[in-house]
Motif scaffolding. Structure first.
Motif, PDB file in Angstrom:
ATOM      1  N   CYS A 133       0.809  -1.224   0.000  1.00 51.30           N
ATOM      2  CA  CYS A 133       0.000   0.000   0.000  1.00 51.30           C
ATOM      3  C   CYS A 133       0.842   1.274   0.000  1.00 51.30           C
ATOM      4  N   LYS A 134       2.153   1.146   0.180  1.00 56.31           N
ATOM      5  CA  LYS A 134       3.009   2.333   0.213  1.00 56.31           C
ATOM      6  C   LYS A 134       3.748   2.561  -1.110  1.00 56.31           C
ATOM      7  N   MET A 135       3.382   1.817  -2.140  1.00 64.35           N
ATOM      8  CA  MET A 135       4.041   1.990  -3.433  1.00 64.35           C
ATOM      9  C   MET A 135       3.707   3.351  -4.032  1.00 64.35           C
ATOM     10  N   VAL A 136       4.634   3.926  -4.778  1.00 65.32           N
ATOM     11  CA  VAL A 136       4.434   5.231  -5.407  1.00 65.32           C
ATOM     12  C   VAL A 136       3.420   5.092  -6.539  1.00 65.32           C
ATOM     13  N   LEU A 137       2.419   5.977  -6.550  1.00 70.62           N
ATOM     14  CA  LEU A 137       1.368   5.949  -7.564  1.00 70.62           C
ATOM     15  C   LEU A 137       1.502   7.147  -8.500  1.00 70.62           C
ATOM     16  N   ILE A 138       1.136   6.916  -9.784  1.00 69.53           N
ATOM     17  CA  ILE A 138       1.092   8.006 -10.755  1.00 69.53           C
ATOM     18  C   ILE A 138      -0.263   7.984 -11.450  1.00 69.53           C
ATOM     19  N   VAL A 139      -0.670   9.108 -12.004  1.00 71.39           N
ATOM     20  CA  VAL A 139      -1.944   9.198 -12.712  1.00 71.39           C
ATOM     21  C   VAL A 139      -1.773   8.650 -14.123  1.00 71.39           C
ATOM     22  N   ASP A 140      -2.730   7.791 -14.537  1.00 71.68           N
ATOM     23  CA  ASP A 140      -2.694   7.198 -15.871  1.00 71.68           C
ATOM     24  C   ASP A 140      -4.128   7.149 -16.411  1.00 71.68           C
ATOM     25  N   TYR A 141      -4.397   7.967 -17.440  1.00 74.21           N
ATOM     26  CA  TYR A 141      -5.737   8.065 -18.018  1.00 74.21           C
ATOM     27  C   TYR A 141      -5.905   7.197 -19.273  1.00 74.21           C
ATOM     28  N   THR A 142      -4.976   6.283 -19.534  1.00 75.67           N
ATOM     29  CA  THR A 142      -4.998   5.523 -20.789  1.00 75.67           C
ATOM     30  C   THR A 142      -6.330   4.829 -21.032  1.00 75.67           C
ATOM     31  N   ALA A 143      -6.886   4.187 -20.012  1.00 70.99           N
ATOM     32  CA  ALA A 143      -8.113   3.407 -20.188  1.00 70.99           C
ATOM     33  C   ALA A 143      -9.317   4.288 -20.509  1.00 70.99           C
ATOM     34  N   ARG A 144      -9.208   5.575 -20.249  1.00 68.38           N
ATOM     35  CA  ARG A 144     -10.358   6.464 -20.461  1.00 68.38           C
ATOM     36  C   ARG A 144     -10.647   6.732 -21.933  1.00 68.38           C
ATOM     37  N   ARG A 145      -9.730   6.344 -22.806  1.00 65.67           N
ATOM     38  CA  ARG A 145     -10.025   6.537 -24.228  1.00 65.67           C
ATOM     39  C   ARG A 145     -11.173   5.634 -24.689  1.00 65.67           C
ATOM     40  N   PHE A 146     -11.478   4.601 -23.904  1.00 68.61           N
ATOM     41  CA  PHE A 146     -12.620   3.743 -24.205  1.00 68.61           C
ATOM     42  C   PHE A 146     -13.888   4.177 -23.473  1.00 68.61           C
ATOM     43  N   GLY A 147     -13.788   5.254 -22.648  1.00 68.22           N
ATOM     44  CA  GLY A 147     -14.844   5.594 -21.713  1.00 68.22           C
ATOM     45  C   GLY A 147     -16.205   5.801 -22.326  1.00 68.22           C
ATOM     46  N   SER A 148     -16.329   6.634 -23.350  1.00 63.14           N
ATOM     47  CA  SER A 148     -17.628   6.976 -23.921  1.00 63.14           C
ATOM     48  C   SER A 148     -18.382   5.741 -24.394  1.00 63.14           C
ATOM     49  N   LEU A 149     -17.722   4.922 -25.193  1.00 62.90           N
ATOM     50  CA  LEU A 149     -18.361   3.691 -25.690  1.00 62.90           C
ATOM     51  C   LEU A 149     -18.583   2.687 -24.571  1.00 62.90           C
ATOM     52  N   LEU A 150     -17.648   2.619 -23.636  1.00 59.97           N
ATOM     53  CA  LEU A 150     -17.745   1.636 -22.555  1.00 59.97           C
ATOM     54  C   LEU A 150     -18.957   1.905 -21.671  1.00 59.97           C
ATOM     55  N   PHE A 151     -19.155   3.160 -21.266  1.00 60.52           N
ATOM     56  CA  PHE A 151     -20.326   3.494 -20.448  1.00 60.52           C
ATOM     57  C   PHE A 151     -21.618   3.115 -21.155  1.00 60.52           C
ATOM     58  N   ASP A 152     -21.720   3.398 -22.443  1.00 61.47           N
ATOM     59  CA  ASP A 152     -22.937   3.088 -23.194  1.00 61.47           C
ATOM     60  C   ASP A 152     -23.162   1.580 -23.286  1.00 61.47           C
ATOM     61  N   ARG A 153     -22.101   0.836 -23.548  1.00 60.14           N
ATOM     62  CA  ARG A 153     -22.242  -0.620 -23.689  1.00 60.14           C
ATOM     63  C   ARG A 153     -22.607  -1.285 -22.370  1.00 60.14           C
ATOM     64  N   VAL A 154     -21.986  -0.836 -21.286  1.00 56.88           N
ATOM     65  CA  VAL A 154     -22.306  -1.403 -19.974  1.00 56.88           C
ATOM     66  C   VAL A 154     -23.761  -1.129 -19.626  1.00 56.88           C
ATOM     67  N   ASP A 155     -24.210   0.108 -19.816  1.00 55.32           N
ATOM     68  CA  ASP A 155     -25.607   0.447 -19.518  1.00 55.32           C
ATOM     69  C   ASP A 155     -26.575  -0.375 -20.370  1.00 55.32           C
ATOM     70  N   ALA A 156     -26.267  -0.544 -21.650  1.00 57.69           N
ATOM     71  CA  ALA A 156     -27.154  -1.298 -22.542  1.00 57.69           C
ATOM     72  C   ALA A 156     -27.271  -2.750 -22.097  1.00 57.69           C
ATOM     73  N   THR A 157     -26.138  -3.370 -21.719  1.00 59.59           N
ATOM     74  CA  THR A 157     -26.159  -4.767 -21.276  1.00 59.59           C
ATOM     75  C   THR A 157     -26.904  -4.907 -19.959  1.00 59.59           C
ATOM     76  N   CYS A 158     -26.626  -4.002 -19.021  1.00 61.16           N
ATOM     77  CA  CYS A 158     -27.302  -4.068 -17.720  1.00 61.16           C
ATOM     78  C   CYS A 158     -28.807  -3.889 -17.870  1.00 61.16           C
ATOM     79  N   LEU A 159     -29.217  -3.049 -18.824  1.00 64.31           N
ATOM     80  CA  LEU A 159     -30.658  -2.843 -19.048  1.00 64.31           C
ATOM     81  C   LEU A 159     -31.295  -4.101 -19.628  1.00 64.31           C
TER      82      LEU A 159
END
Length: 466
Positions: free
Chosen positions: A427-453
């Motif tokens: 838990c004491k490891m040095v952390l850095i910010v990484d937004y790489t996965a967010r490039r899928f965000g727009s489509l991912l949110f829509d697909r997850v919501d559609a499947t859950c519905l």
């Protein structure tokens, strides 16, 4: 004195000359044997393509489960068997009265230190005739971790008479002396062949499948499961293999949803009797079964071997499919992605979640801080494999590649394994910010919501977050 020295010199000279001559003869003999063996294997491959392979199990649904071998008190079990047409992994091949058509790969759970020096395969045909084949390879696979039981891989070469039409076996059982009933009352499992036998020797389809680690401990995180599938679909994956020990009713509903859509195969992984003496619910047997299933049954070229909290993330390509399309030169058995951690205890950042989104806390989108340290290759790394290049798969690496294949470590600037841990390793490891996965965000949110519905209409499309 001079004469004695001269005689000694001549003795040494003739001795060395003899040794050199013998060495050259041995090398020549080895070279000739190697050349003959290579020619034999080349001729065998040509002959293989001229054979007609009938499908022995037209009604087999390719659904396995763990079954006891012989004496039930010994808790020896067998799960599956695959027909492997790769003759280059068979040690001794034949092309005379008999022809080597491939081998049978059997997966079992046996004691890590089984005292038998010989294990055999009993193959059974459609007319219920049978015969015994001595296994060419039989042993516990890697990642035993000091447990008393281990996942075993057994390979029996298949040499058949040059008859017309060719008869392939339907089922196979294991036989060995320490379990006497294994021979007296064999436990047969159906042999898995390609769904379409015409694809047996064809080029594999450039499709990415995903082999998911065993779902256990009554797993109930529905939202993570849906996000996992939809994230990999955005990365180019088209099929998933799930094996479950225990799962909640809601998780099973999601798995059934994907199965009905033709996106997933779902198998019961009934290893309950070995949860305490077999490493991580037999994950090594499960991953190997999955890779062979993707290769033999479905003819998929690629299999990503991962757990539900892991995402293989290319950093310089738009998706995993793009990375493989551009970087796979054809002889790589596995692409090894090195590990970095994201931690569940870290605060959620939902800044990029659209206002209309029903399921806002997606782990790949809300966890944006990762460990600075990239772990060395083969330490918690994960692999996307070329299924034709795998003989034995491990949890974190390829343990044995087919001849001519080698694995490749993906450079940390090209791709990483994003590992979303519920509990931190340090838990004491040095952390850095990484937004790489967010490039899928727009489509991912829509697909997850559609499947859950679709799956949870009565909950207005809300997936449960454990």
């Amino acid at each position: 004195m001079l004469a004695a020295q001269e005689n000694r010199f001549q003795y040494v000279y003739f001795t060395l000359s003899g040794l050199v001559a013998c060495t050259m003869l041995i090398l020549f003999y080895i070279s000739m044997r190697t050349t003959i063996n290579e020619r034999l294997r080349d001729d065998l491959k040509l002959k293989q393509r001229q054979l007609l392979y009938p499908k022995p199990n037209p009604h087999w649904n390719y659904n396995n489960s763990w079954r006891r071998i012989g004496n039930a008190s010994l808790r020896h079990e067998i799960y599956s068997a695959y027909f492997d047409a790769r003759t280059d992994i068979v040690g001794t091949v034949r092309l005379d009265e008999e022809i080597t058509v491939g081998s049978l790969r059997v997966f079992a759970i046996l004691p890590e230190r089984l005292r038998d020096s010989r294990i055999s395969c009993i193959v059974r045909f459609a007319d219920f005739s049978s015969y015994e084949i001595v296994a060419e390879e039989a042993g516990a696979m890697h990642d035993v971790h000091n447990n008393s039981f281990a996942a075993w891989s057994i390979m029996c070469p298949l040499h058949l008479a040059k008859s017309t039409p060719m008869q392939l076996p339907q089922a196979v059982a294991l036989s060995y002396a320490s379990n006497r009933l294994s021979h007296l009352s064999p436990t047969y499992v159906q042999i898995s062949y390609p769904r379409n036998m015409s694809e047996l020797l064809t080029k594999s389809r450039a499709t990415i499948s995903v082999c998911v680690g065993p779902i256990q401990e009554n797993y109930s995180n529905v939202l993570r499961l849906v996000e996992f599938v939809e994230m990999y679909r955005l990365q180019g994956a088209t099929h998933f293999y799930f094996y479950y020990v225990e799962a909640s009713e809601e998780v099973r509903r999601v798995l059934e949803h994907y199965r009905q859509k033709g996106l997933a195969d779902v198998f019961e992984w009934n290893v309950q009797s070995h949860l305490q003496d077999l490493h991580y619910a037999g994950i090594v047997a499960q991953f190997n079964d999955c890779v062979y299933r993707a290769n033999v049954v479905d003819n998929y070229r690629y299999a990503a071997v991962v757990d539900l909290d892991e995402v293989l993330m290319p950093l310089k390509h738009n998706s995993l499919a793009d990375y493989l399309r551009q970087c796979d030169e054809g002889r790589t058995s596995g692409f090894v992605f090195r590990n970095v951690f994201f931690y569940r205890k870290d605060s959620n950042d939902t800044f990029n979640a659209p206002g209309h989104t029903m399921n806002r806390v997606l782990y790949t989108q809300s966890k944006v801080r990762r460990t600075l340290e990239v772990l060395p290759a083969y330490i918690r790394s994960k692999v996307v494999v070329n299924t034709r290049g795998i003989v034995e798969m491990g949890n974190h690496q390829v343990y044995r590649s087919a001849p001519g294949y080698v694995d490749h470590i993906v450079h940390q600037t090209v791709g990483l394994l994003f590992h979303y841990r519920d509990k931190c390793i340090n838990c004491k490891m040095v952390l850095i910010v990484d937004y790489t996965a967010r490039r899928f965000g727009s489509l991912l949110f829509d697909r997850v919501d559609a499947t859950c519905l679709e799956v949870f209409m009565q909950r207005h499309g809300i997936c449960q977050l454990a």
